[in-house]
Design a protein around this motif. Structure first.
Motif, PDB file in Angstrom:
ATOM      1  N   LEU A  50       0.827  -1.203   0.000  1.00 43.06           N
ATOM      2  CA  LEU A  50       0.000   0.000   0.000  1.00 43.06           C
ATOM      3  C   LEU A  50       0.867   1.262   0.000  1.00 43.06           C
ATOM      4  O   LEU A  50       1.830   1.370   0.750  1.00 43.06           O
ATOM      5  CB  LEU A  50      -0.915   0.015   1.222  1.00 43.06           C
ATOM      6  N   LYS A  51       0.499   2.200  -0.829  1.00 46.94           N
ATOM      7  CA  LYS A  51       1.221   3.467  -0.900  1.00 46.94           C
ATOM      8  C   LYS A  51       0.210   4.611  -0.865  1.00 46.94           C
ATOM      9  O   LYS A  51      -0.599   4.766  -1.786  1.00 46.94           O
ATOM     10  CB  LYS A  51       2.044   3.545  -2.189  1.00 46.94           C
ATOM     11  N   PRO A  52       0.209   5.414   0.195  1.00 53.02           N
ATOM     12  CA  PRO A  52      -0.761   6.517   0.298  1.00 53.02           C
ATOM     13  C   PRO A  52      -0.543   7.554  -0.793  1.00 53.02           C
ATOM     14  O   PRO A  52       0.572   7.773  -1.269  1.00 53.02           O
ATOM     15  CB  PRO A  52      -0.479   7.108   1.687  1.00 53.02           C
ATOM     16  N   LYS A  53      -1.638   8.181  -1.183  1.00 54.19           N
ATOM     17  CA  LYS A  53      -1.600   9.261  -2.174  1.00 54.19           C
ATOM     18  C   LYS A  53      -2.107  10.534  -1.524  1.00 54.19           C
ATOM     19  O   LYS A  53      -3.162  10.541  -0.889  1.00 54.19           O
ATOM     20  CB  LYS A  53      -2.468   8.894  -3.392  1.00 54.19           C
ATOM     21  N   THR A  54      -1.349  11.595  -1.685  1.00 55.93           N
ATOM     22  CA  THR A  54      -1.763  12.887  -1.130  1.00 55.93           C
ATOM     23  C   THR A  54      -2.843  13.485  -2.020  1.00 55.93           C
ATOM     24  O   THR A  54      -2.651  13.655  -3.227  1.00 55.93           O
ATOM     25  CB  THR A  54      -0.578  13.850  -1.035  1.00 55.93           C
ATOM     26  N   VAL A  55      -3.987  13.792  -1.416  1.00 55.00           N
ATOM     27  CA  VAL A  55      -5.113  14.338  -2.179  1.00 55.00           C
ATOM     28  C   VAL A  55      -5.652  15.577  -1.481  1.00 55.00           C
ATOM     29  O   VAL A  55      -5.526  15.740  -0.270  1.00 55.00           O
ATOM     30  CB  VAL A  55      -6.249  13.299  -2.326  1.00 55.00           C
ATOM     31  N   LEU A  56      -6.247  16.456  -2.285  1.00 55.69           N
ATOM     32  CA  LEU A  56      -6.935  17.630  -1.767  1.00 55.69           C
ATOM     33  C   LEU A  56      -8.425  17.434  -2.019  1.00 55.69           C
ATOM     34  O   LEU A  56      -8.860  17.310  -3.161  1.00 55.69           O
ATOM     35  CB  LEU A  56      -6.442  18.906  -2.451  1.00 55.69           C
ATOM     36  N   ILE A  57      -9.192  17.418  -0.945  1.00 54.82           N
ATOM     37  CA  ILE A  57     -10.632  17.161  -1.026  1.00 54.82           C
ATOM     38  C   ILE A  57     -11.373  18.457  -0.727  1.00 54.82           C
ATOM     39  O   ILE A  57     -11.067  19.150   0.244  1.00 54.82           O
ATOM     40  CB  ILE A  57     -11.046  16.065  -0.023  1.00 54.82           C
ATOM     41  N   THR A  58     -12.347  18.782  -1.569  1.00 52.08           N
ATOM     42  CA  THR A  58     -13.149  19.998  -1.382  1.00 52.08           C
ATOM     43  C   THR A  58     -14.623  19.617  -1.375  1.00 52.08           C
ATOM     44  O   THR A  58     -15.094  18.926  -2.285  1.00 52.08           O
ATOM     45  CB  THR A  58     -12.882  21.015  -2.499  1.00 52.08           C
ATOM     46  N   THR A  59     -15.345  20.062  -0.349  1.00 52.86           N
ATOM     47  CA  THR A  59     -16.767  19.735  -0.230  1.00 52.86           C
ATOM     48  C   THR A  59     -17.623  20.825  -0.876  1.00 52.86           C
ATOM     49  O   THR A  59     -17.105  21.848  -1.349  1.00 52.86           O
ATOM     50  CB  THR A  59     -17.174  19.580   1.245  1.00 52.86           C
ATOM     51  N   LYS A  68      -6.657  18.328   3.152  1.00 52.94           N
ATOM     52  CA  LYS A  68      -5.497  17.742   2.498  1.00 52.94           C
ATOM     53  C   LYS A  68      -5.027  16.572   3.341  1.00 52.94           C
ATOM     54  O   LYS A  68      -4.681  16.733   4.515  1.00 52.94           O
ATOM     55  CB  LYS A  68      -4.374  18.769   2.346  1.00 52.94           C
ATOM     56  N   THR A  69      -5.018  15.396   2.774  1.00 48.91           N
ATOM     57  CA  THR A  69      -4.663  14.208   3.525  1.00 48.91           C
ATOM     58  C   THR A  69      -4.022  13.187   2.603  1.00 48.91           C
ATOM     59  O   THR A  69      -3.918  13.417   1.386  1.00 48.91           O
ATOM     60  CB  THR A  69      -5.919  13.610   4.214  1.00 48.91           C
ATOM     61  N   ALA A  70      -3.584  12.079   3.188  1.00 49.24           N
ATOM     62  CA  ALA A  70      -2.981  10.992   2.412  1.00 49.24           C
ATOM     63  C   ALA A  70      -3.848   9.762   2.589  1.00 49.24           C
ATOM     64  O   ALA A  70      -4.006   9.272   3.703  1.00 49.24           O
ATOM     65  CB  ALA A  70      -1.555  10.720   2.888  1.00 49.24           C
ATOM     66  N   ILE A  71      -4.397   9.253   1.498  1.00 50.93           N
ATOM     67  CA  ILE A  71      -5.290   8.108   1.567  1.00 50.93           C
ATOM     68  C   ILE A  71      -4.770   6.982   0.676  1.00 50.93           C
ATOM     69  O   ILE A  71      -4.050   7.225  -0.292  1.00 50.93           O
ATOM     70  CB  ILE A  71      -6.731   8.478   1.138  1.00 50.93           C
ATOM     71  N   VAL A  72      -5.121   5.763   1.034  1.00 50.20           N
ATOM     72  CA  VAL A  72      -4.784   4.633   0.165  1.00 50.20           C
ATOM     73  C   VAL A  72      -5.962   4.284  -0.732  1.00 50.20           C
ATOM     74  O   VAL A  72      -5.808   3.601  -1.748  1.00 50.20           O
ATOM     75  CB  VAL A  72      -4.369   3.395   0.976  1.00 50.20           C
ATOM     76  N   GLY A  73      -7.147   4.759  -0.364  1.00 51.59           N
ATOM     77  CA  GLY A  73      -8.319   4.470  -1.181  1.00 51.59           C
ATOM     78  C   GLY A  73      -9.536   5.215  -0.680  1.00 51.59           C
ATOM     79  O   GLY A  73      -9.535   5.802   0.401  1.00 51.59           O
ATOM     80  N   ALA A  74     -10.583   5.216  -1.499  1.00 46.49           N
ATOM     81  CA  ALA A  74     -11.823   5.890  -1.143  1.00 46.49           C
ATOM     82  C   ALA A  74     -12.998   5.145  -1.763  1.00 46.49           C
ATOM     83  O   ALA A  74     -12.854   4.434  -2.764  1.00 46.49           O
ATOM     84  CB  ALA A  74     -11.797   7.342  -1.624  1.00 46.49           C
ATOM     85  N   LEU A  75     -14.154   5.344  -1.173  1.00 49.86           N
ATOM     86  CA  LEU A  75     -15.398   4.715  -1.619  1.00 49.86           C
ATOM     87  C   LEU A  75     -16.476   5.784  -1.601  1.00 49.86           C
ATOM     88  O   LEU A  75     -16.682   6.449  -0.586  1.00 49.86           O
ATOM     89  CB  LEU A  75     -15.758   3.564  -0.675  1.00 49.86           C
ATOM     90  N   VAL A  76     -17.141   6.012  -2.728  1.00 48.50           N
ATOM     91  CA  VAL A  76     -18.189   7.036  -2.825  1.00 48.50           C
ATOM     92  C   VAL A  76     -19.478   6.383  -3.305  1.00 48.50           C
ATOM     93  O   VAL A  76     -19.482   5.653  -4.309  1.00 48.50           O
ATOM     94  CB  VAL A  76     -17.785   8.169  -3.796  1.00 48.50           C
ATOM     95  N   ILE A  77     -20.569   6.617  -2.584  1.00 45.84           N
ATOM     96  CA  ILE A  77     -21.870   6.040  -2.930  1.00 45.84           C
ATOM     97  C   ILE A  77     -22.947   7.117  -2.802  1.00 45.84           C
ATOM     98  O   ILE A  77     -22.723   8.194  -2.254  1.00 45.84           O
ATOM     99  CB  ILE A  77     -22.247   4.858  -2.012  1.00 45.84           C
ATOM    100  N   GLU A  78     -24.167   6.764  -3.295  1.00 47.51           N
ATOM    101  CA  GLU A  78     -25.322   7.633  -3.060  1.00 47.51           C
ATOM    102  C   GLU A  78     -26.473   6.860  -2.441  1.00 47.51           C
ATOM    103  O   GLU A  78     -27.022   7.243  -1.430  1.00 47.51           O
ATOM    104  CB  GLU A  78     -25.783   8.276  -4.379  1.00 47.51           C
ATOM    105  N   ASN A  79     -26.824   5.715  -3.034  1.00 47.02           N
ATOM    106  CA  ASN A  79     -28.059   5.074  -2.578  1.00 47.02           C
ATOM    107  C   ASN A  79     -27.897   3.624  -2.132  1.00 47.02           C
ATOM    108  O   ASN A  79     -28.858   2.884  -2.086  1.00 47.02           O
ATOM    109  CB  ASN A  79     -29.116   5.129  -3.695  1.00 47.02           C
ATOM    110  N   ASP A  80     -26.666   3.209  -1.786  1.00 46.40           N
ATOM    111  CA  ASP A  80     -26.476   1.831  -1.334  1.00 46.40           C
ATOM    112  C   ASP A  80     -26.444   1.812   0.189  1.00 46.40           C
ATOM    113  O   ASP A  80     -25.392   1.872   0.806  1.00 46.40           O
ATOM    114  CB  ASP A  80     -25.166   1.274  -1.901  1.00 46.40           C
ATOM    115  N   ILE A  81     -27.613   1.725   0.811  1.00 46.97           N
ATOM    116  CA  ILE A  81     -27.674   1.847   2.270  1.00 46.97           C
ATOM    117  C   ILE A  81     -27.128   0.619   2.976  1.00 46.97           C
ATOM    118  O   ILE A  81     -26.909   0.643   4.180  1.00 46.97           O
ATOM    119  CB  ILE A  81     -29.120   2.120   2.746  1.00 46.97           C
ATOM    120  N   GLU A  82     -26.882  -0.480   2.250  1.00 43.98           N
ATOM    121  CA  GLU A  82     -26.310  -1.670   2.884  1.00 43.98           C
ATOM    122  C   GLU A  82     -24.823  -1.790   2.582  1.00 43.98           C
ATOM    123  O   GLU A  82     -24.223  -2.834   2.786  1.00 43.98           O
ATOM    124  CB  GLU A  82     -27.037  -2.928   2.393  1.00 43.98           C
TER     125      GLU A  82
END
Length: 636
Positions: free
Chosen positions: A166-175, A182-196
């Motif tokens: 695993l190698k973290p990636k520096t990302v800039l997140i804006t809401t 600004k943080t370092a993440i190895v991965g992300a998961l984005v959903i809208e309607n999967d409540i399970e």
């Protein structure tokens, strides 16, 4: 229920074998469907929709997004059919898993629920977007597809190896409201309607459908061990929000990285340098199952939830994570500030410390003479020597001479006070015979060093992690310094060098083992980089090696004595025509001889010459000069 008369059945070539069954189910309900491939429908949508606007989807979740995007552009409703019983579409939209049960819902002209659409770089997402390397998500994909157990087990070694890479990636997140993270993440998961989905499980947040907001789970461990801890939290049925997880709920989100971003939309690979997510509220009408729940109308779509405080955000930490994910977390100044304050307090000599040392010493000394293990354990819990020991470990690691000397002074004064109180107590008591509690601390071996090392690890870890502070009483029992010092005091009170030297070796073993293990534990937890390792740690290692030599010899002797005990206790002796049996045998050195203790069983009267004869026989058996000390027991 009002059934449509005609409609389009949209499918991919790989679903062609399902068409006869679908068409028969529709015809049975009085509807006529015409099958059209997805690509052809997309290319000529206006022509098809001019004839009828009723559209039924027989598609996998990875292809459904294309049709939903067309539904938004051309304003038509979509009915859903299962491609197979374990299709994600069934779980996402709560439709029945059997074609004949799902068809009435799909053909109902009066049904339909307005749903939000999640867009990723302008592309509709029907399920989720994943970014980076998150081995757990891959395992979840397999679980969603109901892979066989052996297939999941087969994937485990590859996923575990992926964790090490695993190698973290520096990302800039804006809401949507302009919050920048600004943080370092190895991965992300984005959903809208999967409540399970994993979002609810990972972030411990209640996720609802079509609330005007997307949900983003950020996986940002500070070390491989943090990631494995996150892995274990996923297995828990009631997980807490992991320190490696961040959670954001907002109407739109952007994620920027200096390098190319490789990501997946509904399992399909994509790449870009910037990810932009946004929600189109109430964008499409979909005929969902009865159990499908949507957000109440009173939901405030402008309210954001941001939980990212535990993620790496300081420039110092981002710099350390830029190269690779370390095995253990590298603690930053803000992480161990409270720990340092606590350890400096431990390194201060005070009246409460003196009082607790005197009370624990008297308690331990009395427990030794009473041969009471519970009393001795109570003294271990009461003794405040664990604090200075842990402080000394930290001082050695960080080359903090001030902390090291303060802790060493407190430890020396505490040890001296214990010797004095134990010696005076022994001198005043009318006891002259060593109990088993005393004798058990006179012959330390290599196993005692192992106990000290494990105790040191536990002590350091308990002080470094606030979440396990409740375990400190148990750690105090493991860090057993007071009893051997008290035994030394007993030896001083009796002027017995054998007791002083034996207990002194055990005390030194515990002191060196606990200090070295505590130092290495703090090093592994990131309280100092490896390049800071200094002569103090090297000296501790050298001292441990030197003390291991007599301990190894003692372990060898212990094994030899145990063999002697076994050979004696398993044999029946014939002495002067009498049958003798020894039980509860124990062997110990007694000067240049070996002392054999035990219970002697016989059905006849035992005389002194019988015991002398038994001593000679055992001496010949062991080829050693022995002293025989037995208690007699007549057997009827």
């Amino acid at each position: 229920m009002a059934i449509i008369e005609t409609g389009w059945l949209i499918h991919k070539p790989e679903q062609k074998h399902l068409l006869p069954h679908a068409l028969d189910c529709a015809e049975h309900l009085g509807a006529t469907l015409e099958a059209v491939e997805l690509e052809r429908f997309v290319a000529e949508a206006p022509r098809y929709l001019a004839q009828t606007s009723h559209v039924i989807a027989l598609l996998e979740s990875s292809d459904l997004g294309t049709l939903l995007q067309m539904a938004h552009q051309h304003d038509f409703s979509v009915g859903l059919l299962p491609v197979h019983p374990k299709s994600k579409v069934c779980r996402l939209y709560q439709i029945p898993t059997k074609m004949e049960d799902a068809m009435p819902i799909a053909l109902d002209s009066e049904k339909g629920t307005q749903l939000d659409l999640l867009l990723c770089n302008g592309e509709v997402v029907s399920w989720l977007v994943t970014f980076g390397d998150v081995p757990l998500i891959e395992l979840r994909h397999m679980a969603d597809n109901q892979a066989l157990l052996w297939q999941r087990l087969k994937a485990m070694p590859a996923d575990l190896m992926a964790v090490l890479r695993l190698k973290p990636k520096t990302v800039l997140i804006t809401t949507a409201k302009g919050h920048k993270i600004k943080t370092a993440i190895v991965g992300a998961l984005v959903i809208e309607n999967d409540i399970e989905s994993l979002a609810e499980h990972f972030a411990n947040e209640t996720v609802v459908n079509s609330n005007g907001k997307l949900s983003a789970v950020l996986v940002a461990p500070s070390s491989i061990m943090d990631y494995l801890s996150f892995f274990l939290s996923v297995l828990s049925p009631n997980p807490r929000l992991s320190r490696s997880i961040g959670y954001i709920e907002t109407a739109s989100l952007s994620l920027e990285n200096n390098e190319e971003i490789h990501y997946y939309i509904d399992g399909q690979p994509r790449s870009t340098s910037q990810l932009k997510f946004n929600i189109i509220p109430k964008a499409v009408t979909v005929k969902v199952g009865q159990k499908f729940l949507v957000a109440p109308a009173t939901t405030d779509a402008s309210k954001e939830i941001i939980k990212t405080k535990t993620l790496p955000q300081s420039e110092e930490r981002l710099t350390t994570l830029k190269q690779h994910l370390p095995l253990f977390s590298i603690a930053q100044e803000e992480d161990f500030k409270e720990t340092f304050v606590l350890l400096r307090d431990y390194a201060c000599f005070s009246m409460p410390f003196v009082l607790l040392m005197m009370l624990s010493t008297m308690l331990a000394t009395l427990g030794l003479f009473l041969n009471s293990t519970p009393v001795v354990i109570g003294a271990m819990i009461l003794a405040p020597l664990m604090g200075p020991l842990v402080s000394m470990s930290m001082g050695i690691l960080r080359n903090d001479n001030k902390l090291l000397m303060a802790a060493l002074q407190v430890l020396t004064l505490g040890t001296g006070l214990t010797l004095l109180v134990a010696a005076v107590t022994t001198f005043l008591l009318p006891y002259e015979q060593a109990t088993n509690e005393i004798l058990s601390r006179l012959q330390p071996n290599l196993l005692d060093l192992g106990v000290a090392v494990v105790s040191g690890i536990a002590a350091a870890y308990a002080h470094a992690r606030e979440s396990i502070q409740k375990s400190l009483p148990g750690v105090a029992v493991a860090v057993a310094l007071v009893p051997p010092v008290c035994v030394m005091g007993v030896g001083i009170g009796w002027f017995d060098w054998n007791i002083i030297s034996g207990a002194g070796l055990l005390f030194l073993t515990n002191l060196v083992g606990i200090t070295l293990a505590g130092t290495l534990t703090f090093l592994c937890l990131g309280f100092a980089p490896v390049i800071k390792v200094n002569r103090g740690l090297g000296f501790s290692v050298l001292l441990t090696v030197l003390i291991s030599i007599p301990l190894y010899k003692a372990l060898e002797n212990t094994v030899v004595y145990q063999r002697m005990e076994k050979s004696i206790s398993t044999k029946t002796y014939e002495v002067n025509g009498k049958t003798l049996l020894l039980t509860d045998v124990s062997a110990a050195p007694d000067g240049d001889k070996i002392k054999i203790l035990g219970q002697l069983h016989s059905s006849e009267l035992i005389l002194a010459n019988d015991i002398a004869g038994l001593r000679d026989i055992i001496g010949e058996q062991l080829d050693k000069s022995i002293v025989l000390d037995v208690s007699l027991r007549l057997v009827q």
